[in-house]
Scaffold this motif. Structure first.
Motif, short mmCIF file in Angstrom:
data_model
loop_
_atom_site.label_atom_id
_atom_site.label_comp_id
_atom_site.label_asym_id
_atom_site.label_seq_id
_atom_site.Cartn_x
_atom_site.Cartn_y
_atom_site.Cartn_z
N GLN A 165 23.67 42.01 68.28
CA GLN A 165 25.08 42.08 68.63
C GLN A 165 25.32 41.54 70.04
OE1 GLN A 165 26.16 46.42 67.84
NE2 GLN A 165 23.94 46.36 67.65
N SER A 166 26.38 40.77 70.19
CA SER A 166 26.79 40.31 71.51
C SER A 166 28.30 40.28 71.58
CB SER A 166 26.19 38.94 71.84
OG SER A 166 26.46 38.02 70.79
N LEU A 167 28.85 40.58 72.74
CA LEU A 167 30.29 40.61 72.95
C LEU A 167 30.69 39.53 73.94
CD1 LEU A 167 31.20 44.42 73.31
CD2 LEU A 167 30.79 43.09 71.23
N TYR A 168 31.87 38.94 73.69
CA TYR A 168 32.38 37.88 74.55
C TYR A 168 33.84 38.14 74.87
CZ TYR A 168 28.12 35.48 73.16
OH TYR A 168 26.81 35.17 72.95
N ASP A 169 34.26 37.68 76.03
CA ASP A 169 35.67 37.73 76.39
C ASP A 169 36.43 36.79 75.45
OD1 ASP A 169 38.15 36.76 77.75
OD2 ASP A 169 37.49 38.16 79.30
N ALA A 170 37.39 37.33 74.73
CA ALA A 170 38.09 36.53 73.72
C ALA A 170 38.92 35.41 74.32
CB ALA A 170 38.98 37.44 72.87
N THR A 171 39.23 35.52 75.60
CA THR A 171 40.04 34.50 76.26
C THR A 171 39.18 33.39 76.87
OG1 THR A 171 41.75 36.12 76.79
CG2 THR A 171 41.77 34.06 78.04
N THR A 172 38.15 33.81 77.63
CA THR A 172 37.34 32.83 78.36
C THR A 172 36.08 32.42 77.62
OG1 THR A 172 36.05 34.53 79.52
CG2 THR A 172 38.15 33.85 80.52
N GLY A 173 35.61 33.26 76.67
CA GLY A 173 34.36 32.99 75.98
C GLY A 173 33.14 33.41 76.75
N ASP A 174 33.33 34.06 77.90
CA ASP A 174 32.20 34.50 78.72
C ASP A 174 31.54 35.73 78.10
OD1 ASP A 174 32.73 32.51 80.57
OD2 ASP A 174 34.00 33.80 81.81
N SER A 175 30.23 35.85 78.32
CA SER A 175 29.50 37.02 77.83
C SER A 175 29.95 38.27 78.55
CB SER A 175 27.99 36.83 78.03
OG SER A 175 27.30 38.03 77.75
N ASN A 208 40.58 42.51 73.66
CA ASN A 208 40.24 41.15 74.09
C ASN A 208 38.74 40.88 73.98
OD1 ASN A 208 41.30 38.62 74.98
ND2 ASN A 208 40.37 38.97 76.98
N ILE A 209 38.14 41.42 72.92
CA ILE A 209 36.69 41.28 72.71
C ILE A 209 36.42 40.49 71.43
CG2 ILE A 209 34.58 42.57 72.12
CD1 ILE A 209 35.59 44.83 73.91
N ASP A 210 35.54 39.53 71.54
CA ASP A 210 35.07 38.75 70.40
C ASP A 210 33.64 39.19 70.11
OD1 ASP A 210 34.79 36.83 68.42
OD2 ASP A 210 34.22 35.26 69.83
N VAL A 211 33.37 39.60 68.87
CA VAL A 211 32.06 40.13 68.50
C VAL A 211 31.30 39.10 67.67
CG1 VAL A 211 30.81 42.04 67.42
CG2 VAL A 211 33.10 42.43 68.40
N LYS A 212 30.06 38.86 68.06
CA LYS A 212 29.18 38.00 67.26
C LYS A 212 27.96 38.81 66.85
CE LYS A 212 30.65 33.58 69.22
NZ LYS A 212 31.45 33.24 68.03
N LEU A 213 27.48 38.54 65.63
CA LEU A 213 26.36 39.28 65.06
C LEU A 213 25.36 38.32 64.44
CD1 LEU A 213 28.29 42.03 63.01
CD2 LEU A 213 27.48 42.21 65.37
N ALA A 214 24.15 38.84 64.23
CA ALA A 214 23.14 38.15 63.44
C ALA A 214 22.32 39.22 62.72
CB ALA A 214 22.24 37.28 64.30
#
Length: 456
Positions: free
Chosen positions: A261-271, A131-137
């Motif tokens: 790198q940052s991770l977010y809750d895939a359901t709520t979008g919270d950090s 349940n993790i959403d990964v964002k990168l730059a």
């Protein structure tokens, strides 16, 4: 009308006759071809294949002699691939013809075991299962030379003419004087859908640093690979050359490929990295993620520093870490924690070099972090001040290899990585890095001639 039918109709209505397809090999080199609109339609419906030698040769098109997946022993059959329509771009300097990324797949339609893009997708599937959403730059430093592919070879890559002279880090003078080129490049990056959020002169003659705007992990890896290839072609069309070598001169700092790198809750979008009342707002999840990267950076180093040249950058005091360290707002560590709110809280991976394949770098750092979360690992104490002066006190498992051979062996010794990446990729990648080492060892260098020719 299906998605495929709608796309073909759209392109035919635009009188599109050709499209361009590309993928990256293990070294991050884009390879591909033009296909007619009729062939494009057939590929979308039925798939197609490239000779699988493209997955079994190095950046100089030399066939690996030590890989199992492909080679003379297999007869070089086609490696099947499919087109990802979501990656469509229009090439502004080619009459806006469509461009697409492709990825390899197995005969039953599954993900290919050694395709770099497929590897990252498998890693992200694991993140999704947590349940993790990964964002990168990604951000890159690169040298620009007032040279062409012909002149660098005529000069044997010696005494090359830099695009600008002197050390002008963050200089407005250079940016003002070359404003036309900056603006052309910024506009080009936007047109190519890897828009930059920052661009400036770095320290060194003709060095630029570009920060690509953050995105979801797969999209960002796509953008990073395309940025490297199309930046080089952009400058070559201006009779200039850009290089993403980790280091092209020992007189200047190396060229990095940092990853935020940052991770977010895939359901709520919270950090998942931000905790309001924690020290430096570092959540438990972020600590586990950092600890996982600390533990696995050593075996994963070869994926983030994949060439012989990569290790000329990893020298104490040259803005590149030499151990798996971390700190808060500390640019001397391998992992730098940044941010003071939920939106900005992230970890910057400062170890990667500009010459690495973005798909493999992303796969490595995300996998390491997820293992840390799974295993509930705890990081060492954050380093304060000059990390280089403190690295020798760290345990051996945090000390990083100083050459590709040792890094590849550290990779091979980590049996956990076979479960993370799959046995096929694990064996294939190790074999390719040992090939790279042997290719280097077969050469007689200028240094050897100068050192030994007369006096020894």
């Amino acid at each position: 009308m299906t998605t495929i039918e709608a796309k073909i109709k759209q392109l035919r209505d635009e009188n599109i006759k050709w499209v361009k397809l590309a993928f990256t090999d293990i070294d991050g080199v884009h390879r591909g071809k033009y296909v007619s609109i009729d062939k494009f339609a057939t590929i979308l419906s039925n798939g197609a294949g490239f000779c699988d030698c493209v997955l079994g040769w190095d950046m100089d098109d030399q066939l690996y002699d030590n890989v199992e997946f492909t080679g003379w022993h297999t007869g070089f059959p086609d490696a099947l691939y499919k087109i990802d329509l979501s990656t469509e771009r229009r090439l502004p300097d080619e009459h806006n013809i469509p461009f697409y990324l492709v990825e390899f797949n197995t005969k039953d339609g599954g993900e290919h075991p050694i395709c770099p893009r497929s590897l990252l997708k498998r890693v992200l599937t694991k993140a999704n299962s947590m349940n993790i959403d990964v964002k990168l730059a990604f951000e890159y430093e690169f040298f620009i030379f007032n040279e062409t592919p012909e002149t660098v070879r005529e000069k044997n890559y010696q005494n090359l003419n830099h695009y600008t002279q002197g050390n002008f880090g963050y200089s407005l003078l250079r940016a003002n004087a070359k404003a036309d080129m900056y603006h052309q490049f910024l506009e080009y990056c936007e047109q190519m859908d890897f828009a930059l959020e920052g661009l400036h002169c770095e320290t060194g003659p003709g060095v630029w640093e570009a920060a690509i705007g953050y995105d979801s992990a797969l999209n960002m890896a796509d953008k990073a690979t395309l940025f490297k290839t199309f930046s080089k072609s952009f400058f070559q069309k201006q009779d200039l050359m850009a290089t993403f070598m980790a280091k092209c001169s020992m007189d200047y700092p190396g060229q990095s490929g940092h990853v935020h790198q940052s991770l977010y809750d895939a359901t709520t979008g919270d950090s998942l990295f931000y905790q309001e009342r924690a020290e430096h707002h570092i959540s438990d999840t972020m600590r586990h993620y950092i600890a996982g990267q600390q533990k696995y950076l050593k075996p994963l180093l070869a994926m983030c520093a994949p060439t012989i040249n990569s290790y000329t950058r990893l020298i104490k005091g040259f803005w590149a870490p030499t151990a798996a360290t971390w700190g808060v707002e500390n640019r001397t560590t391998a992992l730098r924690v940044i941010g003071n709110n939920a939106k900005s809280q992230r970890v910057e991976f400062r170890l990667g070099s500009a010459d690495a394949n973005p798909y493999l770098v992303a796969s490595a750092v995300i996998s390491a972090g997820l293992l840390g979360i799974e295993q509930q690992l705890k990081p060492t104490n954050a380093l304060i001040g000059n990390a280089y002066e403190q690295e020798d006190e760290l345990p051996d498992e945090l000390q990083l290899a100083t050459n590709l051979r040792d890094a590849a062996r550290d990779f091979q010794r980590c049996e956990e990585l076979t479960q993370v990446f799959g046995e096929d990729f694990f064996r294939h990648f190790y074999a390719t890095r040992m090939w790279e080492v042997r290719e280097y060892e077969r050469q007689v260098t200028d240094w050897q001639m100068q050192r030994y020719f007369e006096i020894i």
